[in-house]
Design a protein around this motif. Structure first.
Motif, PDB file in Angstrom:
ATOM      1  N   MET A  52       0.913  -1.199  -0.037  1.00  0.00           N
ATOM      2  CA  MET A  52      -0.093   0.014   0.044  1.00  0.00           C
ATOM      3  C   MET A  52       0.973   1.297  -0.232  1.00  0.00           C
ATOM      4  O   MET A  52       1.812   1.429   0.712  1.00  0.00           O
ATOM      5  CB  MET A  52      -0.954  -0.076   1.083  1.00  0.00           C
ATOM      6  N   ALA A  53       0.488   2.316  -0.784  1.00  0.00           N
ATOM      7  CA  ALA A  53       1.296   3.484  -0.783  1.00  0.00           C
ATOM      8  C   ALA A  53       1.267   4.385   0.097  1.00  0.00           C
ATOM      9  O   ALA A  53       0.158   4.281   0.892  1.00  0.00           O
ATOM     10  CB  ALA A  53       0.769   4.145  -2.287  1.00  0.00           C
ATOM     11  N   SER A  54       2.082   4.991   0.627  1.00  0.00           N
ATOM     12  CA  SER A  54       1.968   5.874   1.801  1.00  0.00           C
ATOM     13  C   SER A  54       1.656   7.052   1.153  1.00  0.00           C
ATOM     14  O   SER A  54       1.406   7.280   0.152  1.00  0.00           O
ATOM     15  CB  SER A  54       3.707   6.192   2.323  1.00  0.00           C
ATOM     16  N   LYS A  55       1.446   8.022   2.265  1.00  0.00           N
ATOM     17  CA  LYS A  55       0.594   9.026   1.715  1.00  0.00           C
ATOM     18  C   LYS A  55       1.418   9.958   0.898  1.00  0.00           C
ATOM     19  O   LYS A  55       1.081  10.760  -0.013  1.00  0.00           O
ATOM     20  CB  LYS A  55       0.120  10.107   3.043  1.00  0.00           C
ATOM     21  N   VAL A  56       2.927  10.031   1.313  1.00  0.00           N
ATOM     22  CA  VAL A  56       3.672  10.829   0.447  1.00  0.00           C
ATOM     23  C   VAL A  56       3.777  10.245  -0.899  1.00  0.00           C
ATOM     24  O   VAL A  56       3.852  11.150  -1.915  1.00  0.00           O
ATOM     25  CB  VAL A  56       5.194  10.769   1.067  1.00  0.00           C
ATOM     26  N   ALA A  57       3.784   8.919  -0.953  1.00  0.00           N
ATOM     27  CA  ALA A  57       3.938   8.064  -2.364  1.00  0.00           C
ATOM     28  C   ALA A  57       2.728   8.708  -3.283  1.00  0.00           C
ATOM     29  O   ALA A  57       2.928   8.693  -4.489  1.00  0.00           O
ATOM     30  CB  ALA A  57       4.210   6.687  -2.093  1.00  0.00           C
ATOM     31  N   GLN A  58       1.717   8.384  -2.516  1.00  0.00           N
ATOM     32  CA  GLN A  58       0.307   8.818  -3.087  1.00  0.00           C
ATOM     33  C   GLN A  58       0.353  10.268  -3.584  1.00  0.00           C
ATOM     34  O   GLN A  58      -0.112  10.341  -4.799  1.00  0.00           O
ATOM     35  CB  GLN A  58      -0.819   8.266  -2.294  1.00  0.00           C
ATOM     36  N   LYS A  59       0.516  11.229  -2.775  1.00  0.00           N
ATOM     37  CA  LYS A  59       0.586  12.467  -3.304  1.00  0.00           C
ATOM     38  C   LYS A  59       1.473  12.639  -4.554  1.00  0.00           C
ATOM     39  O   LYS A  59       1.002  13.462  -5.444  1.00  0.00           O
ATOM     40  CB  LYS A  59       0.993  13.133  -2.224  1.00  0.00           C
ATOM     41  N   ARG A  60       2.890  11.978  -4.344  1.00  0.00           N
ATOM     42  CA  ARG A  60       3.592  12.344  -5.480  1.00  0.00           C
ATOM     43  C   ARG A  60       3.117  11.755  -6.735  1.00  0.00           C
ATOM     44  O   ARG A  60       3.376  12.489  -7.747  1.00  0.00           O
ATOM     45  CB  ARG A  60       5.113  11.945  -5.066  1.00  0.00           C
ATOM     46  N   LEU A  61       2.674  10.635  -6.723  1.00  0.00           N
ATOM     47  CA  LEU A  61       2.482   9.720  -8.026  1.00  0.00           C
ATOM     48  C   LEU A  61       1.050  10.480  -8.593  1.00  0.00           C
ATOM     49  O   LEU A  61       0.975  10.551  -9.702  1.00  0.00           O
ATOM     50  CB  LEU A  61       2.113   8.326  -7.488  1.00  0.00           C
ATOM     51  N   GLN A  62       0.206  11.160  -7.759  1.00  0.00           N
ATOM     52  CA  GLN A  62      -0.982  11.745  -8.177  1.00  0.00           C
ATOM     53  C   GLN A  62      -0.568  12.909  -8.976  1.00  0.00           C
ATOM     54  O   GLN A  62      -0.970  13.366 -10.130  1.00  0.00           O
ATOM     55  CB  GLN A  62      -2.142  12.307  -7.036  1.00  0.00           C
ATOM     56  N   LYS A  63       0.476  13.652  -8.487  1.00  0.00           N
ATOM     57  CA  LYS A  63       1.201  14.652  -8.999  1.00  0.00           C
ATOM     58  C   LYS A  63       1.675  14.317 -10.234  1.00  0.00           C
ATOM     59  O   LYS A  63       1.601  15.193 -11.410  1.00  0.00           O
ATOM     60  CB  LYS A  63       2.008  15.601  -8.032  1.00  0.00           C
ATOM     61  N   GLU A  64       2.555  13.430 -10.541  1.00  0.00           N
ATOM     62  CA  GLU A  64       2.952  12.847 -11.756  1.00  0.00           C
ATOM     63  C   GLU A  64       2.019  12.297 -12.676  1.00  0.00           C
ATOM     64  O   GLU A  64       2.255  12.747 -14.137  1.00  0.00           O
ATOM     65  CB  GLU A  64       4.078  11.628 -11.261  1.00  0.00           C
ATOM     66  N   TYR A  65       1.034  12.016 -11.991  1.00  0.00           N
ATOM     67  CA  TYR A  65       0.024  11.727 -13.363  1.00  0.00           C
ATOM     68  C   TYR A  65      -0.542  12.907 -13.850  1.00  0.00           C
ATOM     69  O   TYR A  65      -0.775  12.682 -15.069  1.00  0.00           O
ATOM     70  CB  TYR A  65      -1.031  11.043 -12.529  1.00  0.00           C
ATOM     71  N   LEU A  66      -0.880  13.807 -13.267  1.00  0.00           N
ATOM     72  CA  LEU A  66      -1.290  15.219 -13.594  1.00  0.00           C
ATOM     73  C   LEU A  66      -0.420  15.772 -14.757  1.00  0.00           C
ATOM     74  O   LEU A  66      -0.768  16.236 -15.785  1.00  0.00           O
ATOM     75  CB  LEU A  66      -1.612  16.178 -12.693  1.00  0.00           C
ATOM     76  N   ALA A  67       0.935  15.646 -14.393  1.00  0.00           N
ATOM     77  CA  ALA A  67       2.149  16.092 -15.179  1.00  0.00           C
ATOM     78  C   ALA A  67       2.280  15.212 -16.522  1.00  0.00           C
ATOM     79  O   ALA A  67       2.423  15.982 -17.640  1.00  0.00           O
ATOM     80  CB  ALA A  67       3.254  16.082 -14.545  1.00  0.00           C
ATOM     81  N   MET A  68       1.981  13.964 -16.365  1.00  0.00           N
ATOM     82  CA  MET A  68       1.821  13.218 -17.534  1.00  0.00           C
ATOM     83  C   MET A  68       0.809  13.432 -18.496  1.00  0.00           C
ATOM     84  O   MET A  68       0.930  13.565 -19.701  1.00  0.00           O
ATOM     85  CB  MET A  68       1.666  11.565 -17.295  1.00  0.00           C
ATOM     86  N   GLN A  69      -0.447  13.632 -18.018  1.00  0.00           N
ATOM     87  CA  GLN A  69      -1.589  14.120 -18.665  1.00  0.00           C
ATOM     88  C   GLN A  69      -1.027  15.423 -19.498  1.00  0.00           C
ATOM     89  O   GLN A  69      -1.703  15.671 -20.616  1.00  0.00           O
ATOM     90  CB  GLN A  69      -2.712  14.176 -17.859  1.00  0.00           C
ATOM     91  N   LYS A  70      -0.496  16.307 -18.873  1.00  0.00           N
ATOM     92  CA  LYS A  70      -0.386  17.516 -19.319  1.00  0.00           C
ATOM     93  C   LYS A  70       0.742  17.828 -20.302  1.00  0.00           C
ATOM     94  O   LYS A  70       0.520  18.361 -21.364  1.00  0.00           O
ATOM     95  CB  LYS A  70      -0.157  18.732 -18.264  1.00  0.00           C
ATOM     96  N   SER A  71       1.775  16.982 -20.097  1.00  0.00           N
ATOM     97  CA  SER A  71       2.860  17.332 -20.928  1.00  0.00           C
ATOM     98  C   SER A  71       3.845  15.800 -21.239  1.00  0.00           C
ATOM     99  O   SER A  71       4.745  15.697 -20.309  1.00  0.00           O
ATOM    100  CB  SER A  71       3.847  18.505 -20.393  1.00  0.00           C
ATOM    101  N   PRO A  72       3.295  14.710 -21.706  1.00  0.00           N
ATOM    102  CA  PRO A  72       4.102  13.703 -21.639  1.00  0.00           C
ATOM    103  C   PRO A  72       5.249  13.756 -22.724  1.00  0.00           C
ATOM    104  O   PRO A  72       5.439  14.599 -23.380  1.00  0.00           O
ATOM    105  CB  PRO A  72       3.086  12.629 -22.634  1.00  0.00           C
ATOM    106  N   PRO A  73       6.472  12.935 -22.295  1.00  0.00           N
ATOM    107  CA  PRO A  73       7.674  12.983 -22.960  1.00  0.00           C
ATOM    108  C   PRO A  73       7.350  12.495 -24.374  1.00  0.00           C
ATOM    109  O   PRO A  73       6.294  11.800 -24.753  1.00  0.00           O
ATOM    110  CB  PRO A  73       8.632  12.110 -22.187  1.00  0.00           C
TER     111      PRO A  73
END
Length: 284
Positions: free
Chosen positions: A1-22
């Motif tokens: 199970m993801a920690s709160k830090v990991a979950q928050k970080r990966l949610q932020k990265e998901y938004l970044a991927m949606q906005k500007s993928p490599p």
């Protein structure tokens, strides 16, 4: 199970991927487990992987981003073993080199760069470029047979490959104006809103309409500047011919100068002489 830090970080990265993928990369987490990210890598042009589609997985530790993830590939590529952890400086093989600032985009960009190299490490295989190209041509069909691929990427699980959001093309590369399609539209006139294509709305057309609507010269239109002296203008030609006809008379006037005397002056001189003659005859 993801920690709160990991979950928050990966949610932020998901938004970044949606906005500007490599370029050539797309990734999404599983709906029920944000620590498992499935990705697609497309083979860049001018490489043995061109036209290929490669499905893989990144699984993150619960205390991400303080520890590195693991990466493996499911689609045969001729570069990596299928379902085997790949040794990179960004994976759990090298925890001492891991940087907490690295993200999903950073990891997958590094994986693509490593894929294009010839270095052999754990999880890598050695094949010829011909074999890589052959695997690239069958990669999409291979992925379609993978149930997980169809579930995670319904948009890309089609009979023909669908482009990823960034296929390495600059915005507006196919169209200088940045407008897609064969024609770009501009607003119509005030009477109706029928659009004009970019081919119809040209400087020449604009200049012609300016001449028709207003006889005044338009300094912004090269074909309408100084219209009276323009040999390509009908009115300019007529004016030039009229000036040519008047030139001989003007030249004669300049050549004769003061000797050229209008006819009314001769009449006055004759009348004066006649009057003087009569007066002199009366005195006699």
């Amino acid at each position: 199970m993801a920690s709160k830090v990991a979950q928050k970080r990966l949610q932020k990265e998901y938004l970044a991927m949606q906005k500007s993928p490599p370029p050539f990369i797309w990734a999404v987490p599983e709906e029920k487990n944000i620590l498992d990210w499935h990705f697609i890598i497309r083979g860049p042009p001018d490489t043995p992987y061109a036209g290929g589609e490669y499905h893989g997985l990144i699984w993150f530790p619960s205390d991400y981003p303080f520890k590195p993830p693991d990466v493996k590939m499911f689609t045969p590529s001729g570069r990596f073993e299928c379902g085997v952890k790949i040794c990179m400086s960004m994976t759990s093989y090298h925890p001492s080199t891991w940087n907490a600032a690295w993200s999903v985009a950073t990891i997958l960009t590094g994986l693509l760069s490593f894929m294009l190299s010839d270095e052999i490490t754990a999880g890598a295989v050695k094949t010829t470029d011909v074999q890589k190209r052959q695997l690239a041509t069958t990669s999409h069909a291979f992925n379609l047979n993978n149930k997980k691929f169809r579930e995670i990427f319904p948009t890309y699980a089609t009979s023909q490959m669908t482009d990823l959001p960034d296929m390495g093309k600059q915005p507006g590369a196919d169209s200088p104006s940045g407008v897609t399609g064969s024609e770009s539209s501009v607003p119509g006139n005030s009477d109706n809103d029928t659009p004009l294509s970019s081919a119809q709305s040209t400087p020449a057309t604009t200049a012609a309409s300016t001449r028709t609507q207003s006889p005044a010269p338009n300094p912004l239109s090269p074909v309408n500047n100084n219209n009276n002296n323009n040999p390509t203008s009908a009115s300019g030609v007529a004016t030039t011919l009229a000036d040519t006809k008047q030139q001989p008379l003007a030249r004669q006037q300049r050549q004769h100068g003061s000797r050229w005397m209008p006819s009314w002056r001769w009449l006055v001189a004759i009348v004066v002489l006649a009057v003087l003659g009569r007066l002199s005859t009366g005195k006699e």
